[in-house]
Design an enzyme around this catalytic site. Structure first.
Site, PDB file in Angstrom:
ATOM      1  N   LYS A  68      15.326  53.095  28.914  1.00  0.00           N
ATOM      2  CA  LYS A  68      14.303  54.014  29.422  1.00  0.00           C
ATOM      3  C   LYS A  68      13.564  54.766  28.335  1.00  0.00           C
ATOM      4  O   LYS A  68      14.164  55.211  27.365  1.00  0.00           O
ATOM      5  CB  LYS A  68      14.986  55.069  30.292  1.00  0.00           C
ATOM      6  CG  LYS A  68      15.647  54.547  31.521  1.00  0.00           C
ATOM      7  CD  LYS A  68      16.189  55.750  32.238  1.00  0.00           C
ATOM      8  CE  LYS A  68      17.099  55.393  33.368  1.00  0.00           C
ATOM      9  NZ  LYS A  68      17.910  56.582  33.689  1.00  0.00           N
ATOM     10  N   ARG A 124      36.284  53.322  13.189  1.00  0.00           N
ATOM     11  CA  ARG A 124      36.148  54.776  12.975  1.00  0.00           C
ATOM     12  C   ARG A 124      37.285  55.309  12.112  1.00  0.00           C
ATOM     13  O   ARG A 124      37.106  56.286  11.397  1.00  0.00           O
ATOM     14  CB  ARG A 124      36.128  55.502  14.308  1.00  0.00           C
ATOM     15  CG  ARG A 124      34.838  55.216  15.033  1.00  0.00           C
ATOM     16  CD  ARG A 124      34.635  56.145  16.183  1.00  0.00           C
ATOM     17  NE  ARG A 124      33.249  56.088  16.603  1.00  0.00           N
ATOM     18  CZ  ARG A 124      32.825  56.374  17.810  1.00  0.00           C
ATOM     19  NH1 ARG A 124      33.674  56.750  18.736  1.00  0.00           N
ATOM     20  NH2 ARG A 124      31.557  56.306  18.108  1.00  0.00           N
ATOM     21  N   GLY A 154      25.256  52.713  18.558  1.00  0.00           N
ATOM     22  CA  GLY A 154      25.175  52.215  19.926  1.00  0.00           C
ATOM     23  C   GLY A 154      25.034  50.709  20.042  1.00  0.00           C
ATOM     24  O   GLY A 154      25.643  49.951  19.295  1.00  0.00           O
ATOM     25  N   GLY A 184      24.483  59.383  19.291  1.00  0.00           N
ATOM     26  CA  GLY A 184      23.831  60.634  19.727  1.00  0.00           C
ATOM     27  C   GLY A 184      23.343  61.455  18.547  1.00  0.00           C
ATOM     28  O   GLY A 184      22.213  61.949  18.540  1.00  0.00           O
TER      29      GLY A 184
END
Ligand code: AMP
Length: 396
Positions: free
Chosen positions: A200, A37, A353, A376
């Protein structure tokens, strides 16, 4: 892009506040364990240095919950940044982030100098987009640059609040993120396919709904596939299942038919006796999952299926692992997809992710067109949402 970018301003002698995403992982001794980062932000910082700006960097780190806490200080980032830039980085130690002392310090900066403010989340107002804090930050500079894609889906004082006060632009990192993702979604080379996995279906309903309007083919793997398989009346044994989302899975499959999208589910899976690496496991066809076993990865036939579809695609978007890739025995499907993307001649995009971690672990990251730095934020783009941190930037 209708937003101002770095090259739209003249920076000579200007104090430029840059929101970066320096939320880096650290070990218990506060050593940075992965500095991607920080290195990703260097092009923007170096451009500003070369163009005579006084560069004032801002970031959050972890969750200090509105209080100063040495565990979350950005001091280790200032040190690392100084090594990478090969120049001093003035670290503005202050529990309030901005104060008269910090202002004096900033006023000593010369053209081309770099300073880093303390963790913006030391102030409670940061995450509430509090006006006072936005004004405090804005008082330090003449211009604002957002180079933190990973927080652009949040409206905070250090991105949205400050953009409402100062003239602003997106940095190189954010510009690239938006261009690649928006291009892939709005004007892709086809066939455009998306591969969605992860635990999920409930976490990615918006993403799937939006993608069904755009893609030619949607491949579904990972834990969420079992809710779709159940909706097709397969027995899923002890596999992760969201019973209350079975009807939704049916609706999504109907939507796919209506949109002429081919929604592809696993045809075989690796099933295990228990949810651990060292347990008995085997590959079975999808209609033969034993009642007391659980599906933890996609099988060989499915990998072949998915590989063929990936090989024919011109644009590929991937988000979410194909199985419990943290366990060696159930990581094969995820790594096979990583390899297929690396071998593709099309545009390949990974939405941050776990999928990004998998390509990096496989040493294939350099063969991917774009790996998003914000999980996100990229999911929200895939959902078709506007990102507040980008929306707030000055228009061209
Ligand atoms: P997500 O954050 O939604 O992308 O989900 C990532 C997680 O999904 C990882 O920790 C995987 O271990 C988990 N996962 C993937 N496939 C399965 C599966 N078949 N059963 C249980 N968990 C899974």
């Amino acid at each position: 892009m209708n937003k101002k970018t770095l090259k739209d301003y003249d920076y000579s002698g200007k104090k430029v506040l840059v929101r970066c995403d320096f939320n880096v992982p650290m070990d218990e001794n506060l050593n940075i364990t992965d500095d991607i980062r920080i290195t990703s932000s260097l092009p923007t910082i170096n451009y500003l240095i070369e163009n005579g700006a006084k560069v004032i960097l801002m970031s959050h780190l972890g969750r200090p919950k509105g209080e100063a806490n040495p565990k979350y200080s950005l001091l280790p980032v200032a040190k690392r940044l100084s090594e990478l830039l090969k120049k001093d980085v003035l670290f503005a130690v202050d529990s309030m982030v901005v104060s008269d002392k910090v202002k004096e310090m900033i006023n000593t900066l010369k053209d081309g100098d770099v300073a880093l403010l303390e963790n913006t989340r030391y102030r409670k107002e940061e995450e509430k987009n509090g006006e006072e804090f936005a004004k405090d930050l804005a008082s330090l500079g003449d211009l604002y640059v957002n180079d933190a894609f990973g927080t652009s889906h949040r409206a905070h004082a250090s991105n949205v609040g400050i953009s409402n006060i100062l003239p602003s632009a997106v940095g190189f990192l954010v510009e690239k993120e938006i261009e690649v993702m928006v291009n892939a979604l709005e004007d892709p080379k086809r066939p455009l396919i998306a591969i969605i996995g992860g635990a999920k279906v409930s976490d990615k309903i918006g993403v799937i709904e939006n993608l069904l309007n755009i893609v030619d083919t949607l491949l579904v793997g990972g834990g969420m596939a079992y809710t779709f398989l159940k909706a097709k009346n397969y027995g899923v044994g002890q596999s992760i299942l969201e019973q209350d989302k079975v009807d939704l899975a049916k609706d999504l499959m109907h939507m796919a038919v209506a949109q002429d999208v081919s929604l592809v589910l696993p045809k075989d899976v690796v099933v295990a006796k228990e949810f651990k690496n060292d347990t008995e496991f085997k590959t079975v066809d999808i209609d033969k999952i034993p009642d007391d076993w659980m599906g933890l990865d996609i099988g060989e036939e499915t990998i072949k299926d998915f590989n063929d579809i990936i090989a024919d695609a011109k644009t590929i978007i991937w988000n979410g692992p194909m199985g419990v890739f943290e366990m060696d025995n159930f990581s094969k499907g995820t790594f096979a997809i990583a390899k297929a993307l690396a071998e593709s001649t099309g545009v390949t995009i990974i939405g941050g992710g776990d999928s990004a971690a998998a390509v990096e672990k496989a040493g294939l990251a350099h063969k991917i067109t774009h790996i998003s730095t914000g999980g996100g934020a990229s999911l929200e783009l895939l959902e078709g949402k506007e990102l507040p941190g980008i929306e707030a930037i000055s228009n061209r």
